[in-house]
Design a protein around this motif. Structure first.
Motif, PDB file in Angstrom:
ATOM      1  N   ILE A  52       2.433   1.731  -3.479  1.00 22.60           N
ATOM      2  CA  ILE A  52       1.449   2.220  -4.441  1.00 22.60           C
ATOM      3  C   ILE A  52       1.198   3.709  -4.244  1.00 22.60           C
ATOM      4  O   ILE A  52       1.093   4.475  -5.216  1.00 22.60           O
ATOM      5  CB  ILE A  52       0.142   1.400  -4.353  1.00 22.60           C
ATOM      6  CG1 ILE A  52       0.376  -0.014  -4.879  1.00 22.60           C
ATOM      7  CG2 ILE A  52      -0.991   2.076  -5.117  1.00 22.60           C
ATOM      8  CD1 ILE A  52      -0.790  -0.954  -4.691  1.00 22.60           C
ATOM      9  N   GLU A  53       1.103   4.154  -2.992  1.00 22.83           N
ATOM     10  CA  GLU A  53       0.918   5.573  -2.712  1.00 22.83           C
ATOM     11  C   GLU A  53       2.107   6.383  -3.225  1.00 22.83           C
ATOM     12  O   GLU A  53       1.929   7.457  -3.843  1.00 22.83           O
ATOM     13  CB  GLU A  53       0.730   5.802  -1.211  1.00 22.83           C
ATOM     14  CG  GLU A  53      -0.622   5.412  -0.693  1.00 22.83           C
ATOM     15  CD  GLU A  53      -0.744   5.617   0.812  1.00 22.83           C
ATOM     16  OE1 GLU A  53       0.093   6.334   1.406  1.00 22.83           O
ATOM     17  OE2 GLU A  53      -1.683   5.053   1.394  1.00 22.83           O
ATOM     18  N   GLU A  54       3.320   5.909  -3.004  1.00 23.68           N
ATOM     19  CA  GLU A  54       4.516   6.596  -3.497  1.00 23.68           C
ATOM     20  C   GLU A  54       4.517   6.657  -5.021  1.00 23.68           C
ATOM     21  O   GLU A  54       4.830   7.699  -5.613  1.00 23.68           O
ATOM     22  CB  GLU A  54       5.784   5.886  -3.003  1.00 23.68           C
ATOM     23  CG  GLU A  54       6.056   6.048  -1.535  1.00 23.68           C
ATOM     24  CD  GLU A  54       7.264   5.248  -1.064  1.00 23.68           C
ATOM     25  OE1 GLU A  54       8.044   4.742  -1.908  1.00 23.68           O
ATOM     26  OE2 GLU A  54       7.410   5.109   0.153  1.00 23.68           O
ATOM     27  N   GLN A  55       4.148   5.562  -5.656  1.00 22.15           N
ATOM     28  CA  GLN A  55       4.105   5.519  -7.116  1.00 22.15           C
ATOM     29  C   GLN A  55       3.062   6.498  -7.654  1.00 22.15           C
ATOM     30  O   GLN A  55       3.306   7.200  -8.631  1.00 22.15           O
ATOM     31  CB  GLN A  55       3.807   4.098  -7.585  1.00 22.15           C
ATOM     32  CG  GLN A  55       3.906   3.903  -9.081  1.00 22.15           C
ATOM     33  CD  GLN A  55       3.656   2.463  -9.480  1.00 22.15           C
ATOM     34  OE1 GLN A  55       3.019   1.726  -8.752  1.00 22.15           O
ATOM     35  NE2 GLN A  55       4.155   2.084 -10.642  1.00 22.15           N
ATOM     36  N   ASN A  56       1.904   6.563  -7.046  1.00 19.73           N
ATOM     37  CA  ASN A  56       0.865   7.500  -7.463  1.00 19.73           C
ATOM     38  C   ASN A  56       1.327   8.942  -7.304  1.00 19.73           C
ATOM     39  O   ASN A  56       1.057   9.791  -8.161  1.00 19.73           O
ATOM     40  CB  ASN A  56      -0.428   7.271  -6.687  1.00 19.73           C
ATOM     41  CG  ASN A  56      -1.167   6.034  -7.128  1.00 19.73           C
ATOM     42  OD1 ASN A  56      -0.964   5.556  -8.250  1.00 19.73           O
ATOM     43  ND2 ASN A  56      -2.024   5.509  -6.260  1.00 19.73           N
ATOM     44  N   ASN A  57       2.021   9.216  -6.201  1.00 20.11           N
ATOM     45  CA  ASN A  57       2.540  10.573  -5.994  1.00 20.11           C
ATOM     46  C   ASN A  57       3.567  10.937  -7.058  1.00 20.11           C
ATOM     47  O   ASN A  57       3.581  12.068  -7.566  1.00 20.11           O
ATOM     48  CB  ASN A  57       3.147  10.718  -4.598  1.00 20.11           C
ATOM     49  CG  ASN A  57       2.106  10.710  -3.502  1.00 20.11           C
ATOM     50  OD1 ASN A  57       0.951  11.050  -3.742  1.00 20.11           O
ATOM     51  ND2 ASN A  57       2.503  10.318  -2.304  1.00 20.11           N
TER      52      ASN A  57
ATOM     53  N   LEU B 140       3.709   9.719 -10.138  1.00 23.77           N
ATOM     54  CA  LEU B 140       2.995   9.899 -11.398  1.00 23.77           C
ATOM     55  C   LEU B 140       2.278  11.250 -11.442  1.00 23.77           C
ATOM     56  O   LEU B 140       2.216  11.893 -12.494  1.00 23.77           O
ATOM     57  CB  LEU B 140       1.994   8.755 -11.614  1.00 23.77           C
ATOM     58  CG  LEU B 140       2.601   7.387 -11.925  1.00 23.77           C
ATOM     59  CD1 LEU B 140       1.499   6.311 -11.951  1.00 23.77           C
ATOM     60  CD2 LEU B 140       3.351   7.421 -13.243  1.00 23.77           C
ATOM     61  N   LYS B 141       1.728  11.686 -10.311  1.00 23.94           N
ATOM     62  CA  LYS B 141       1.076  12.991 -10.257  1.00 23.94           C
ATOM     63  C   LYS B 141       2.079  14.111 -10.490  1.00 23.94           C
ATOM     64  O   LYS B 141       1.779  15.093 -11.170  1.00 23.94           O
ATOM     65  CB  LYS B 141       0.386  13.194  -8.897  1.00 23.94           C
ATOM     66  CG  LYS B 141      -0.882  12.396  -8.737  1.00 23.94           C
ATOM     67  CD  LYS B 141      -1.488  12.668  -7.359  1.00 23.94           C
ATOM     68  CE  LYS B 141      -2.700  11.810  -7.124  1.00 23.94           C
ATOM     69  NZ  LYS B 141      -3.277  12.014  -5.802  1.00 23.94           N
ATOM     70  N   ARG B 142       3.263  13.982  -9.944  1.00 29.12           N
ATOM     71  CA  ARG B 142       4.303  14.999 -10.120  1.00 29.12           C
ATOM     72  C   ARG B 142       4.755  15.090 -11.572  1.00 29.12           C
ATOM     73  O   ARG B 142       5.049  16.167 -12.083  1.00 29.12           O
ATOM     74  CB  ARG B 142       5.500  14.706  -9.210  1.00 29.12           C
ATOM     75  CG  ARG B 142       5.223  14.970  -7.766  1.00 29.12           C
ATOM     76  CD  ARG B 142       6.472  14.754  -6.936  1.00 29.12           C
ATOM     77  NE  ARG B 142       6.092  14.607  -5.539  1.00 29.12           N
ATOM     78  CZ  ARG B 142       6.827  14.010  -4.643  1.00 29.12           C
ATOM     79  NH1 ARG B 142       7.980  13.459  -4.980  1.00 29.12           N
ATOM     80  NH2 ARG B 142       6.425  13.935  -3.395  1.00 29.12           N
TER      81      ARG B 142
ATOM     82  N   LYS C 299       2.965  14.444 -14.235  1.00 26.07           N
ATOM     83  CA  LYS C 299       1.901  15.060 -15.035  1.00 26.07           C
ATOM     84  C   LYS C 299       1.901  16.575 -14.872  1.00 26.07           C
ATOM     85  O   LYS C 299       1.499  17.299 -15.773  1.00 26.07           O
ATOM     86  CB  LYS C 299       0.537  14.492 -14.653  1.00 26.07           C
ATOM     87  CG  LYS C 299       0.308  13.089 -15.153  1.00 26.07           C
ATOM     88  CD  LYS C 299      -1.093  12.624 -14.795  1.00 26.07           C
ATOM     89  CE  LYS C 299      -1.305  11.212 -15.288  1.00 26.07           C
ATOM     90  NZ  LYS C 299      -2.641  10.741 -14.983  1.00 26.07           N
TER      91      LYS C 299
ATOM     92  N   GLU D  72       0.835  -1.207   0.000  1.00 23.19           N
ATOM     93  CA  GLU D  72       0.000   0.000   0.000  1.00 23.19           C
ATOM     94  C   GLU D  72       0.871   1.259   0.000  1.00 23.19           C
ATOM     95  O   GLU D  72       0.605   2.210  -0.743  1.00 23.19           O
ATOM     96  CB  GLU D  72      -0.919  -0.017   1.219  1.00 23.19           C
ATOM     97  CG  GLU D  72      -1.856   1.171   1.293  1.00 23.19           C
ATOM     98  CD  GLU D  72      -2.716   1.143   2.536  1.00 23.19           C
ATOM     99  OE1 GLU D  72      -3.811   1.730   2.484  1.00 23.19           O
ATOM    100  OE2 GLU D  72      -2.291   0.552   3.554  1.00 23.19           O
TER     101      GLU D  72
END
Length: 127
Positions: A115-120, A122-124, A126, A112
């Motif tokens: 996944i949170e680190e990966q999402n962060n 990916l947001k950066r 973009k 978990e």
């Protein structure tokens, strides 16, 4: 299958414990407060025994005793399950360091976080 067998054996043993608890611990004080009126022998006679027929009666005393047994069993099971759930909730929380967290919960917690680190990340990208 083994778990079910253990549950049946423990249930039978628990039944004996509750029977002794009710008959030897709870009923004597109740008899004391009711002037030694035993619930086991309480009944409502519909027809008195005669030479050619037997007595017909409603034995409500046994119902009272069985109800007390049921109440004690229910209360005990409730308390045991509540205690087990409290310990399970503590062990399922990976942030709680008092109780050792099972390995599967630790792994899921780590996944978990990843996944949170990966999402962060990916947001950066973009932005």
């Amino acid at each position: 299958m083994v778990d079910m067998a253990i549950g049946i054996i423990m249930g039978t043993a628990f039944n004996n414990v509750v029977n002794v608890l009710v008959k030897k611990i709870f009923m004597p004080p109740l008899l004391y407060f009711t002037n030694k009126v035993s619930f086991e022998n309480q009944k409502y006679v519909l027809r008195v025994a005669s030479e050619d027929s037997s007595e017909i009666s409603i034995g409500y005393g046994e119902l009272i005793e069985v109800s007390i047994d049921f109440f004690i069993i229910g209360l005990t099971v409730f308390l045991v399950v509540k205690m087990m759930n409290r310990f399970r909730n503590k062990s399922d929380d990976p942030k709680n360091k008092e109780v050792e967290t099972p390995k599967n919960i630790q792994l899921l917690s780590n996944i978990e976080k990843l996944i949170e680190e990966q999402n962060n990340l990916l947001k950066r990208k973009k932005e």
